[in-house]
Enzyme design. Structure first.
Site, PDB file in Angstrom:
ATOM      1  N   LYS A 133       1.917  -2.267  -8.938  1.00 34.27           N
ATOM      2  CA  LYS A 133       3.215  -2.181  -9.610  1.00 34.27           C
ATOM      3  C   LYS A 133       4.338  -2.713  -8.734  1.00 34.27           C
ATOM      4  CE  LYS A 133       5.937  -0.677 -12.945  1.00 34.27           C
ATOM      5  NZ  LYS A 133       6.021  -1.624 -14.083  1.00 34.27           N
ATOM      6  N   GLU A 174      -1.754 -10.737 -17.693  1.00 39.26           N
ATOM      7  CA  GLU A 174      -1.955  -9.737 -16.638  1.00 39.26           C
ATOM      8  C   GLU A 174      -2.766  -8.538 -17.108  1.00 39.26           C
ATOM      9  OE1 GLU A 174       2.580  -7.951 -16.792  1.00 39.26           O
ATOM     10  OE2 GLU A 174       1.430  -7.628 -14.992  1.00 39.26           O
ATOM     11  N   LYS A 184       2.684 -11.176 -19.905  1.00 41.05           N
ATOM     12  CA  LYS A 184       2.198  -9.844 -20.298  1.00 41.05           C
ATOM     13  C   LYS A 184       0.754  -9.922 -20.715  1.00 41.05           C
ATOM     14  CE  LYS A 184       4.483  -7.874 -19.333  1.00 41.05           C
ATOM     15  NZ  LYS A 184       5.667  -7.598 -18.583  1.00 41.05           N
ATOM     16  N   CYS A 200       0.862  -1.158   0.000  1.00 36.86           N
ATOM     17  CA  CYS A 200       0.000   0.000   0.000  1.00 36.86           C
ATOM     18  C   CYS A 200       0.903   1.213   0.000  1.00 36.86           C
ATOM     19  CB  CYS A 200      -0.848   0.038   1.266  1.00 36.86           C
ATOM     20  SG  CYS A 200      -1.823  -1.440   1.512  1.00 36.86           S
ATOM     21  N   HIS A 256       4.004 -32.988 -23.779  1.00 40.76           N
ATOM     22  CA  HIS A 256       4.069 -33.724 -22.509  1.00 40.76           C
ATOM     23  C   HIS A 256       2.860 -33.412 -21.624  1.00 40.76           C
ATOM     24  CE1 HIS A 256       7.997 -35.351 -23.397  1.00 40.76           C
ATOM     25  NE2 HIS A 256       8.354 -34.141 -23.816  1.00 40.76           N
ATOM     26  N   ARG A 258       1.594   1.193  -5.889  1.00 44.46           N
ATOM     27  CA  ARG A 258       1.653   0.249  -4.782  1.00 44.46           C
ATOM     28  C   ARG A 258       0.297  -0.395  -4.501  1.00 44.46           C
ATOM     29  NH1 ARG A 258       6.461   1.581  -1.957  1.00 44.46           N
ATOM     30  NH2 ARG A 258       5.796   0.349  -0.182  1.00 44.46           N
ATOM     31  N   ASN A 260       1.050   0.356   6.124  1.00 44.65           N
ATOM     32  CA  ASN A 260       1.491  -0.456   4.986  1.00 44.65           C
ATOM     33  C   ASN A 260       2.265  -1.628   5.570  1.00 44.65           C
ATOM     34  OD1 ASN A 260       4.311   0.017   2.776  1.00 44.65           O
ATOM     35  ND2 ASN A 260       2.714  -1.476   2.632  1.00 44.65           N
ATOM     36  N   GLY A 261       1.880  -2.859   5.213  1.00 48.47           N
ATOM     37  CA  GLY A 261       2.565  -4.034   5.754  1.00 48.47           C
ATOM     38  C   GLY A 261       1.551  -5.061   6.206  1.00 48.47           C
ATOM     39  N   GLU A 319       7.507 -14.692 -20.805  1.00 54.24           N
ATOM     40  CA  GLU A 319       7.239 -13.266 -20.584  1.00 54.24           C
ATOM     41  C   GLU A 319       6.052 -12.800 -21.430  1.00 54.24           C
ATOM     42  OE1 GLU A 319       7.922 -11.110 -18.545  1.00 54.24           O
ATOM     43  OE2 GLU A 319       7.619  -9.181 -19.494  1.00 54.24           O
ATOM     44  N   TRP A 321      -3.749  -1.936  -1.567  1.00 57.87           N
ATOM     45  CA  TRP A 321      -3.859  -3.179  -2.317  1.00 57.87           C
ATOM     46  C   TRP A 321      -4.250  -4.209  -1.268  1.00 57.87           C
ATOM     47  CZ3 TRP A 321      -1.352  -7.998  -2.219  1.00 57.87           C
ATOM     48  CH2 TRP A 321      -1.587  -8.815  -3.326  1.00 57.87           C
TER      49      TRP A 321
HETATM   50  C1  F6R Z   1       4.892  -8.157 -14.967  1.00 54.74           C
HETATM   51  C2  F6R Z   1       5.309  -7.427 -13.801  1.00 54.74           C
HETATM   52  C3  F6R Z   1       5.605  -8.174 -12.551  1.00 54.74           C
HETATM   53  C4  F6R Z   1       6.954  -7.717 -11.992  1.00 54.74           C
HETATM   54  C5  F6R Z   1       7.246  -8.398 -10.652  1.00 54.74           C
HETATM   55  C6  F6R Z   1       8.604  -8.026 -10.107  1.00 54.74           C
HETATM   56  O1  F6R Z   1       4.647  -7.295 -16.033  1.00 54.74           O
HETATM   57  O2  F6R Z   1       5.427  -6.235 -13.835  1.00 54.74           O
HETATM   58  O3  F6R Z   1       5.597  -9.547 -12.762  1.00 54.74           O
HETATM   59  O4  F6R Z   1       7.940  -8.038 -12.922  1.00 54.74           O
HETATM   60  O5  F6R Z   1       6.265  -8.021  -9.727  1.00 54.74           O
HETATM   61  O6  F6R Z   1       8.733  -6.656  -9.930  1.00 54.74           O
HETATM   62  P1  F6R Z   1      10.142  -5.961  -9.768  1.00 54.74           P
HETATM   63  O7  F6R Z   1      10.899  -6.169 -11.028  1.00 54.74           O
HETATM   64  O8  F6R Z   1       9.825  -4.529  -9.502  1.00 54.74           O
HETATM   65  O9  F6R Z   1      10.821  -6.624  -8.612  1.00 54.74           O
END
Ligand code: F6R
Length: 608
Positions: free
Chosen positions: A603, A488, A485, A2, A504, A27, A99-100, A481, A73
């Site tokens: 994020k 999400e 992408k 948060c 498999h 956050r 936060n926590g 990846e 969050w």
């Molecule tokens: C995917 C994404 C997340 C981050 C993950 C790690 O698009 O953004 O999977 O890659 O939460 O975040 P960082 O790199 O900030 O440790």
């Protein structure tokens, strides 16, 4: 996970705290709230984003020279207005943002309920104002410190008291807290970006510290014994945050389009073509020291792991160093063996991912040298590692990692060349590979020119609710990846697989409703992946090929092919990742998804 923000000493406290909160939405953004005022505390809470809070707040009374606020969050309790912070004491005279995680909240709640406290939310955090109320004897600092000593878990808190109309008490215990100062005002927030519009003079609280903020002043103490601590005031560089979308519909598209520049930044000042060398100023490890490394462990989460998996191919191939790529979430729980010559690379865009922070601490405790590869150089991971390689990608605001991912790929490639130079790579080879690396921005630009074609394709397939991404070699992690992408931001179910693994098990799922996205490097095991594509077509799965120029004309009959420029096999993951980002973006947009802020995500993942 948060964000907390606060301000005291300014009649526009509400405006400032809301602006800071907006900058903390990476956050979490599922509910938000604010407490304003001096001797009379007024609290407004909403389910939804900070914009929603702002509208609700500014349609009513928002006066006050002091405020604390929170963007959430949800971890414990649904994202409703009741569960949003701030939470209040029984008498409404103490308001707290947290936060926590309070791990022992159940027992504390039982204890407080037994002594008459009444709880209004399902959250763990609500025990904090009640505990402070329980210990309150006229001293806001001491009562907060006593309350925090009862918590197990992690916290960053800010608390205001109706009986102390100008004061904010804040404390750090495993979650970041920064204090900002100017002559008449004092701010508090979860990170410096939230404070940068107001002041460059900051104090960072260390874990176990508590502070009493008054307008224009902050006194810091050890939370354990309330002994005063002398803290350095750090002067931040001038604001670098780009807050606008630059004419793009979403931050994600803007950040995808920025990649030629970001890739250039990741390379700039690191390629020494005249000496055929890579240079990493401030790395703290010479080529010779790096050549003595017996093993590299790469730790990260999400996209950062995928970057690490791709980088492993470079380190093993170019430098002959064995690599293991670890999910940071698992790393410290399985007692990893780290020899003295093990080098640990902690990959993180944000530098605040809780699992990766824990991995860094574990690795350092075991004596390994830790290099942080981070985009946010002010972050916890960057500060705690032995040295830092900045990604230099600029602020990434969309939740989905894009430009930070390709910058990570480039940094890992350069680091592999740096290590390879001291081991087995002849200088001519390094020079050739460095020259090729210099072409990355132009290659990425050529992929971006294909955006209209990729958009058409994404729209054509936007009906799909299940997709597979397949690749081989170093395109296998890129397939992972690409799938991450897509899922999400579009909420379609997508799985990344090694192309040979489909048969498999997962192949049982293929039919005409399940498109397969195949990543092809015509210069590497092309006939094998063509075979895998034929296997999918035989099961009637629509196949979309993303291939480097030179995709064999006699390959399997596939209608939809996106051609990316041919380049060295070490660089193809960068080029391919950009094409897949565009595909995911247009696919999600066609499905009407909130691309920059997917549901249930944040994020920065600051809880384990
Ligand atoms: C995917 C994404 C997340 C981050 C993950 C790690 O698009 O953004 O999977 O890659 O939460 O975040 P960082 O790199 O900030 O440790």
């Amino acid at each position: 996970m948060c964000g907390i923000a606060g301000c005291t000493g300014d009649s526009a406290a509400a405006e400032h705290v809301i602006e800071s909160l907006k900058r903390l939405e990476y956050r979490g953004y599922d509910s938000a709230g604010i407490t304003l005022g001096g001797t009379l505390l007024r609290t407004v809470k909403v389910s939804g984003t900070v914009d929603h809070l702002k509208k609700t707040l500014f349609s009513g009374d928002h006066r006050g020279t002091r405020g604390i606020a929170h963007t959430r969050w949800a971890t414990c309790g649904e994202p409703t207005a009741e569960n949003a912070h701030p939470h209040l004491s029984c008498d409404g005279g103490i308001s707290v943002v947290h936060n926590g995680i309070v791990e022992n909240f159940s027992e504390l709640k039982d204890e407080l309920s037994a002594s008459g406290h009444v709880f209004l939310s399902e959250t763990d955090s609500e025990v904090i104002p009640h505990l402070i109320e329980h210990y309150y004897d006229g001293d806001p600092l001491r009562s907060t410190a006593l309350a925090l000593r009862r918590l197990t878990g992690t916290f960053a808190v800010a608390a205001v008291f109706a009986r102390h109309p100008e004061v904010i008490v804040c404390a750090a215990g495993g979650s970041p807290v920064v204090i900002g100062l100017d002559e008449k005002r004092t701010f508090v927030a979860s990170d410096v970006q939230a404070l940068s519009p107001y002041t460059r003079r900051i104090i960072r609280l260390d874990d176990g510290e508590i502070a009493l903020l008054t307008p224009g002043a902050a006194q810091v103490y050890a939370a354990a014994d309330l002994q005063p601590r002398r803290k350095e005031i750090v002067l931040l560089p001038a604001e670098t945050v780009s807050s606008g979308k630059g004419g793009f519909e979403h931050f994600m598209l803007k950040e995808i389009m920025e990649q030629p520049v970001c890739c250039g930044n990741a390379l700039k000042d690191r390629l020494d073509l005249s000496r055929g060398m890579v240079v990493f100023p401030g790395l703290g490890l010479s080529v010779r020291e790096l050549s003595r490394v017996s093993r590299i462990v790469i730790a990260g989460c999400g996209s950062s792991i995928h970057a690490g998996l791709t980088g492993a191919y470079c380190f093993e191939d170019l430098a002959g160093i064995p690599v293991s790529v670890e999910q940071a979430s698992e790393f410290r729980y399985r007692n990893p063996v780290l020899e003295p010559e093990t080098l640990v690379l902690a990959l993180s865009q944000s530098g605040e991912t809780a699992d990766t922070i824990a991995a860094v601490r574990e690795a350092r405790m075991k004596g390994a040298w830790v290099i942080a590869v981070c985009n946010v150089t002010e972050s916890t991971i960057a500060r705690e590692a032995d040295s830092v390689i900045p990604l230099l990608a600029g602020p990434e605001l969309s939740v989905a990692a894009t430009k930070s991912f390709t910058s990570q790929l480039i940094v890992l490639y350069l680091l592999a060349l740096y290590a390879g130079r001291g081991r087995r790579l002849p200088q001519e080879t390094v020079l050739r590979l460095l020259r090729e690396a210099g072409d990355i921005p132009a290659l990425v630009r050529r992929v971006l020119e294909q955006a209209p074609l990729i958009e058409r394709l994404a729209k054509r397939y936007a009906w799909a609710d299940d997709l597979f991404y397949i690749g081989r070699g170093n395109l296998y992690p890129v397939a992972l990846e690409g799938a991450l992408k897509l899922k999400e931001i579009s909420y379609a179910h997508a799985e990344g697989y090694h192309a040979a693994e489909l048969k498999h098990g997962p192949m049982a799922l293929l039919d005409e409703h399940v498109p397969v996205i195949a990543l092809v490097d015509p210069a590497c095991e092309a006939e094998k992946i063509c075979g895998n594509i034929r296997e999918c077509r035989t099961r009637k799965a629509p196949v979309i090929v993303f291939a480097a120029d030179g995709f064999p004309p006699d390959g399997p009959a596939v209608r939809d092919v996106v051609r990316v420029p041919a380049c060295s096999r070490y660089l193809l993951p960068v080029v391919m990742a950009v094409a897949l980002q565009l595909f995911a973006y247009y696919f999600a947009r066609a499905r009407g998804c909130p691309v920059d802020r997917p549901r249930n995500l944040a994020k920065s993942v600051t809880v384990e």
